[in-house]
Design an enzyme around this catalytic site. Structure first.
Site, short mmCIF file in Angstrom:
data_model
loop_
_atom_site.label_atom_id
_atom_site.label_comp_id
_atom_site.label_asym_id
_atom_site.label_seq_id
_atom_site.Cartn_x
_atom_site.Cartn_y
_atom_site.Cartn_z
N HIS A 317 37.23 29.87 36.84
CA HIS A 317 37.30 31.25 36.35
C HIS A 317 36.87 32.18 37.46
CE1 HIS A 317 36.62 34.77 33.82
NE2 HIS A 317 37.42 34.19 32.97
N ASP A 374 40.23 28.34 27.71
CA ASP A 374 41.48 27.69 27.33
C ASP A 374 41.41 26.17 27.24
OD1 ASP A 374 43.05 30.03 27.13
OD2 ASP A 374 43.04 30.19 29.31
N1 ACO Z 1 41.69 23.01 39.74
C1 ACO Z 1 41.45 22.67 41.04
N2 ACO Z 1 40.94 23.50 41.96
C2 ACO Z 1 40.65 24.74 41.55
C3 ACO Z 1 40.88 25.17 40.23
C4 ACO Z 1 41.41 24.26 39.30
N3 ACO Z 1 41.63 24.61 38.05
N4 ACO Z 1 40.51 26.46 40.12
C5 ACO Z 1 40.07 26.85 41.31
N5 ACO Z 1 40.16 25.81 42.20
C6 ACO Z 1 39.73 25.81 43.59
C7 ACO Z 1 40.75 26.52 44.50
O1 ACO Z 1 41.72 25.63 45.00
C8 ACO Z 1 39.85 27.10 45.56
O2 ACO Z 1 39.52 26.06 46.43
P1 ACO Z 1 39.25 26.38 48.02
O3 ACO Z 1 38.05 27.26 48.05
O4 ACO Z 1 39.03 25.04 48.63
O5 ACO Z 1 40.50 27.06 48.50
C9 ACO Z 1 38.56 27.49 44.79
O6 ACO Z 1 38.53 26.57 43.69
C10 ACO Z 1 38.55 28.92 44.30
O7 ACO Z 1 39.73 29.12 43.53
P2 ACO Z 1 40.57 30.44 43.50
O8 ACO Z 1 41.96 30.13 43.09
O9 ACO Z 1 40.36 31.19 44.78
O10 ACO Z 1 39.80 31.21 42.33
P3 ACO Z 1 40.33 32.47 41.54
O11 ACO Z 1 39.13 33.17 41.07
O12 ACO Z 1 41.31 33.24 42.37
O13 ACO Z 1 41.17 31.85 40.35
C11 ACO Z 1 41.71 30.86 38.26
C12 ACO Z 1 40.67 31.68 39.06
C13 ACO Z 1 43.10 31.52 38.40
C14 ACO Z 1 41.30 30.89 36.81
C15 ACO Z 1 41.72 29.44 38.80
O14 ACO Z 1 40.46 28.83 38.63
C16 ACO Z 1 42.82 28.59 38.15
O15 ACO Z 1 43.97 28.59 38.60
N6 ACO Z 1 42.47 27.84 37.04
C17 ACO Z 1 43.47 27.10 36.29
C18 ACO Z 1 44.23 28.03 35.38
C19 ACO Z 1 43.40 28.48 34.20
O16 ACO Z 1 42.71 27.70 33.55
N7 ACO Z 1 43.50 29.78 33.90
C20 ACO Z 1 42.80 30.40 32.77
C21 ACO Z 1 41.66 31.24 33.23
S1 ACO Z 1 40.79 31.94 31.86
C22 ACO Z 1 41.79 33.21 31.36
O17 ACO Z 1 42.48 33.83 32.10
C23 ACO Z 1 41.84 33.47 29.96
#
Ligand code: ACO
Length: 438
Positions: A317, A374
């Protein structure tokens, strides 16, 4: 409409200094009620010619807001100062919707009036019913929903900033009530069943279940435990400060677009798999893992592999760097409901295993990746009979009062400006037009 001169945080005595090539600029420091601090850069461009760069707005406070508060480090969520745990346990969705839109929980008299409005507006204009026949059977209910919400502006008086004061009660209750009817009609369309009309003597949640599941050949028996779980689900989705769809609502609304079209934009933003669409994506992922032998380690490894686009859906998140408080409530409710309904869901077993492996893994620990709202919601929806393509629609139903409250706060605030970010141009160097000055 009378605009409200809201207090914009507290300006602290200390200023921040920004040194650009020896020129020092002063930036005011603003503090919110929970002690969070921000640098006010609103005059930076005018004074220095510099903009700030912040892709995805990860470090930008785009507004001042009194509606919800998140402490992402401690895993705290409040609506109007009240903890989410208390609201989920003790209050109905109808009360929470009032709290968000009007700023405080309703007393008995106000609740009766608000509930009366909701009942009064549950019926969709009959001419709009025929629109459903034009959508393909397989159309995603989320797309039907946003289209139909947009179409409301052609049937009902538009509420925009100018007419806000007179119509906000009527339009917000109409939206909250009718969107529930639209959601159920969209579902009936997708399964090819006749539409079921709302009933005046049912509560908000019970009415939704009735419209979703009642049929001419098999009447639906309403179970109060299921109504209660649905209520809790709607409450915990009701607002979440400046997330992607709420930001969409504020951005679109800032151009003085009418409320229906603004909310339709929020629904579209929510439909994406990185936002509200994640609840459906989680179920797809869990099913895939089970089909592949239930090897959760393999999928955790895939999620860590930077050459693999796979991510653990329902994990991570932007704001929470600890367990999402909504996921905690959801996990407990999930166990309770499945026990009550005597359901053994293999997807829940896989979700629990996945959570355990991921939470003990260095990659997830280092990045503070925890289950989000979720991760468990889909298993609950499944248990109460909501089909997967309706999961994000359920999220939209819950989020609706939050979007309305955020829109209202924005348009009622003095000096609200149209949302218009800057950019750093990186394209082809521009030619000078003939005759332009050196
Ligand atoms: N699985 C694996 N790796 C992950 C995940 C995940 N679900 N989420 C984040 N990471 C990693 C990224 O690859 C990144 O790694 P790095 O630093 O080595 O490059 C690091 O964690 C930070 O991730 P970002 O994508 O930069 O974080 P951001 O804040 O931009 O994204 C998000 C947040 C979109 C929710 C992300 O965690 C994700 O894609 N999760 C899966 C989708 C999801 O569950 N979405 C619902 C969110 S809740 C809502 O909107 C209601």
């Amino acid at each position: 409409m009378k605009k409200i001169d809201r207090k914009f945080g507290k300006k602290l005595e200390v200023d921040a200094k920004l040194d650009i090539n020896g020129h020092v600029f002063t930036l005011p420091v603003i503090e919110g009620t929970q002690g969070e601090r921000g640098l006010d850069i609103s005059k930076l461009y005018a004074e220095t010619g510099y903009v700030t760069i912040d892709q995805g707005f990860a470090n930008t406070a785009a507004c001042y807001s009194d509606i919800s508060y998140i402490d992402g480090k401690k895993g705290i969520l409040n609506y109007r100062g009240i903890p989410i745990e208390e609201l989920a346990e003790k209050h109905s969705f109808v009360e929470v919707a009032y709290l968000l839109v009007h700023g405080q929980l309703p007393n008995q008299k106000k609740l009766k009036k608000w509930s009366g409005f909701l009942t009064e507006h549950s019926l969709l204009h009959e001419d709009m019913r025929h629109f459903f026949d034009g959508f393909p059977r397989g159309a995603h209910p989320m797309h039907i929903l946003s289209t139909m919400i947009n179409a409301l502006s052609t049937f009902y008086p538009n509420v925009d900033q100018r007419s806000l004061k007179a119509d906000i009660n009527e339009t917000s209750t109409r939206l909250i009530s009718i969107v529930r009817t639209l959601a159920a009609f969209a579902y009936k369309r997708s399964v090819g069943e006749p539409i079921v009309y709302p009933k005046h003597d049912l509560s908000y949640g019970a009415n939704f279940l009735h419209m979703m599941f009642d049929s001419p050949v098999k009447p639906y028996k309403i179970d109060q435990d299921i109504v209660d779980v649905l209520n809790m689900l709607l409450v915990i989705h009701a607002d979440h400060e400046q997330n992607c769809s709420t930001t969409a609502v504020r951005v679109i609304g800032s151009a003085q677009v009418n409320l229906y079209s603004t909310i339709a934009a929020g629904v579209n933003a929510l439909s994406g798999p990185l936002h509200g669409g994640a609840n459906q994506a989680v179920m797809k992922m869990l099913r895939k893992i089970n089909k592949d032998g239930g090897n959760v380690d393999k999928y955790v490894a895939k999620a860590k592999d930077k050459n693999d686009p796979f991510r653990l859906m329902g994990f991570g998140h932007r704001v929470y760097k600890t367990y999402d408080p909504r996921a905690k409530i959801m996990k407990a409710a999930c166990h309770k409901l499945l026990k009550k309904l005597n359901i053994k869901d293999p997807l829940l077993d896989t979700a629990m295993k996945l959570e355990e492996v991921a939470l003990n893994d260095e990659y997830f620990k280092a990045r503070n990746l925890f289950p989000n709202v979720d991760f468990y919601s889909g298993i609950i929806y499944r248990a109460i009979g909501i089909p997967e393509n309706m999961f994000t629609v359920m999220f939209a139903l819950g989020r609706l009062p939050g979007w309305i409250a955020q829109w209202r706060e924005m348009v009622e605030t003095k000096n609200t400006k149209i949302a218009r970010p800057r950019q750093i141009y990186t394209g082809v160097p521009c030619k000078r037009s003939e005759g332009s000055a050196e």
